[in-house]
Write a protein that holds these residues in place. Sequence first.
Motif, PDB file in Angstrom:
ATOM      1  N   GLU A 132       0.828  -1.211   0.000  1.00 14.56           N
ATOM      2  CA  GLU A 132       0.000   0.000   0.000  1.00 14.56           C
ATOM      3  C   GLU A 132       0.860   1.257   0.000  1.00 14.56           C
ATOM      4  N   LEU A 133       1.903   1.258   0.799  1.00 13.32           N
ATOM      5  CA  LEU A 133       2.804   2.415   0.851  1.00 13.32           C
ATOM      6  C   LEU A 133       3.543   2.602  -0.475  1.00 13.32           C
ATOM      7  N   THR A 134       3.928   1.500  -1.099  1.00 14.25           N
ATOM      8  CA  THR A 134       4.598   1.569  -2.399  1.00 14.25           C
ATOM      9  C   THR A 134       3.683   2.185  -3.443  1.00 14.25           C
ATOM     10  N   ALA A 135       2.453   1.690  -3.514  1.00 14.68           N
ATOM     11  CA  ALA A 135       1.502   2.194  -4.510  1.00 14.68           C
ATOM     12  C   ALA A 135       1.234   3.676  -4.295  1.00 14.68           C
ATOM     13  N   TRP A 136       0.985   4.064  -3.064  1.00 16.17           N
ATOM     14  CA  TRP A 136       0.694   5.472  -2.754  1.00 16.17           C
ATOM     15  C   TRP A 136       1.876   6.362  -3.096  1.00 16.17           C
ATOM     16  N   THR A 137       3.070   5.920  -2.737  1.00 16.21           N
ATOM     17  CA  THR A 137       4.279   6.700  -2.995  1.00 16.21           C
ATOM     18  C   THR A 137       4.523   6.861  -4.491  1.00 16.21           C
ATOM     19  N   PHE A 138       4.401   5.766  -5.237  1.00 17.42           N
ATOM     20  CA  PHE A 138       4.665   5.809  -6.675  1.00 17.42           C
ATOM     21  C   PHE A 138       3.649   6.678  -7.401  1.00 17.42           C
ATOM     22  N   ILE A 139       2.390   6.560  -7.010  1.00 17.43           N
ATOM     23  CA  ILE A 139       1.342   7.380  -7.648  1.00 17.43           C
ATOM     24  C   ILE A 139       1.616   8.861  -7.427  1.00 17.43           C
ATOM     25  N   ASN A 140       2.017   9.215  -6.227  1.00 18.27           N
ATOM     26  CA  ASN A 140       2.271  10.619  -5.913  1.00 18.27           C
ATOM     27  C   ASN A 140       3.505  11.166  -6.623  1.00 18.27           C
ATOM     28  N   ILE A 141       4.602  10.433  -6.591  1.00 21.58           N
ATOM     29  CA  ILE A 141       5.823  10.958  -7.202  1.00 21.58           C
ATOM     30  C   ILE A 141       5.713  10.972  -8.718  1.00 21.58           C
ATOM     31  N   LEU A 142       5.134   9.907  -9.301  1.00 17.21           N
ATOM     32  CA  LEU A 142       4.983   9.869 -10.757  1.00 17.21           C
ATOM     33  C   LEU A 142       3.988  10.922 -11.224  1.00 17.21           C
ATOM     34  N   GLY A 143       2.942  11.137 -10.425  1.00 14.32           N
ATOM     35  CA  GLY A 143       1.935  12.133 -10.791  1.00 14.32           C
ATOM     36  C   GLY A 143       2.511  13.534 -10.873  1.00 14.32           C
ATOM     37  N   ILE A 144       3.283  13.939  -9.862  1.00  9.21           N
ATOM     38  CA  ILE A 144       3.836  15.296  -9.866  1.00  9.21           C
ATOM     39  C   ILE A 144       4.909  15.445 -10.931  1.00  9.21           C
ATOM     40  N   VAL A 145       5.714  14.400 -11.142  1.00 12.86           N
ATOM     41  CA  VAL A 145       6.758  14.460 -12.170  1.00 12.86           C
ATOM     42  C   VAL A 145       6.138  14.620 -13.554  1.00 12.86           C
ATOM     43  N   HIS A 146       5.098  13.852 -13.839  1.00 11.21           N
ATOM     44  CA  HIS A 146       4.419  13.970 -15.130  1.00 11.21           C
ATOM     45  C   HIS A 146       3.771  15.345 -15.294  1.00 11.21           C
ATOM     46  N   GLN A 147       3.133  15.824 -14.246  1.00  5.35           N
ATOM     47  CA  GLN A 147       2.483  17.132 -14.297  1.00  5.35           C
ATOM     48  C   GLN A 147       3.491  18.246 -14.568  1.00  5.35           C
ATOM     49  N   LEU A 148       4.608  18.199 -13.874  1.00  3.95           N
ATOM     50  CA  LEU A 148       5.612  19.248 -14.023  1.00  3.95           C
ATOM     51  C   LEU A 148       6.295  19.183 -15.385  1.00  3.95           C
ATOM     52  N   ALA A 149       6.488  17.988 -15.904  1.00  5.79           N
ATOM     53  CA  ALA A 149       7.107  17.854 -17.214  1.00  5.79           C
ATOM     54  C   ALA A 149       6.178  18.360 -18.313  1.00  5.79           C
ATOM     55  N   ALA A 150       4.888  18.085 -18.155  1.00  3.24           N
ATOM     56  CA  ALA A 150       3.924  18.454 -19.189  1.00  3.24           C
ATOM     57  C   ALA A 150       3.439  19.898 -19.071  1.00  3.24           C
ATOM     58  N   ARG A 151       3.322  20.404 -17.814  1.00  2.23           N
ATOM     59  CA  ARG A 151       2.698  21.714 -17.616  1.00  2.23           C
ATOM     60  C   ARG A 151       3.479  22.592 -16.642  1.00  2.23           C
ATOM     61  N   GLY A 152       4.769  22.350 -16.527  1.00  2.00           N
ATOM     62  CA  GLY A 152       5.586  23.051 -15.551  1.00  2.00           C
ATOM     63  C   GLY A 152       5.426  24.566 -15.528  1.00  2.00           C
ATOM     64  N   PRO A 153       5.648  25.243 -16.661  1.00  2.00           N
ATOM     65  CA  PRO A 153       5.537  26.710 -16.679  1.00  2.00           C
ATOM     66  C   PRO A 153       4.158  27.219 -16.262  1.00  2.00           C
TER      67      PRO A 153
END
Length: 212
Positions: A163-184
């Motif tokens: 559960e901790l792995t899934a939650w952690t991965f979803i959060n870190i991957l989510g913000i990384v994708h968001q910042l890469a796609a819509r950072g500015p």
Amino acid sequence: MSLKWDSELDELRIRRRTEILDEARELFLEKGLPRVTMRDISKEVGVSTVTLYKYYKSVDEIAAEVKRQILIEMKQFFNEISTDSTAYEKIINWLKQWETYLKEKDDHVRFQAEFDLYYQSQKLEIEQGYYLELFKINGNSIPLVFEQGQNEGSIRTDFTANELTAWTFINILGIVHQLAARGPLLENDSQLSTEKMMEMTIDSIASFIKRS
């Protein structure tokens, strides 16, 4: 003579496929996945679209191959984390590697975000093993590292390691994708820099998983 000819043809096909992938990858990273066509790729490679279709059936198939390439490269990037630390510290270092990866390979992350969004309703056969490699720290799976941390007393135990792995991965991957796609845009809306948003995300994950 026939065997030699067959071998030379195989080598030519391999070189051509590699060339196609290299050129397509550059286009995907430069223009964005949704804006690249088979005609664009054939033009960059210097072949007709008819010839291109002999090697790949569609842009989708080419994009899937490029995604595999990038995931393999990511495995190498995330492969080295110091073993002289607690399980909790290993996880934090792994999270910080995502921050470094975003800085150094933002175009790769952007492609992955576009790929996942573009194909979210389709079932392309991307090897799940490549994704699972990103769940490893020094050869150990992330759930196993979380479990080690729970046994050490550094990781909370009211959630399972999975559960901790899934939650952690979803959060870190989510913000990384968001910042890469819509950072500015996100920086403008939030008045926070990309670096600050990554720092805050990592801090929030670190606080959540740590045993009180």
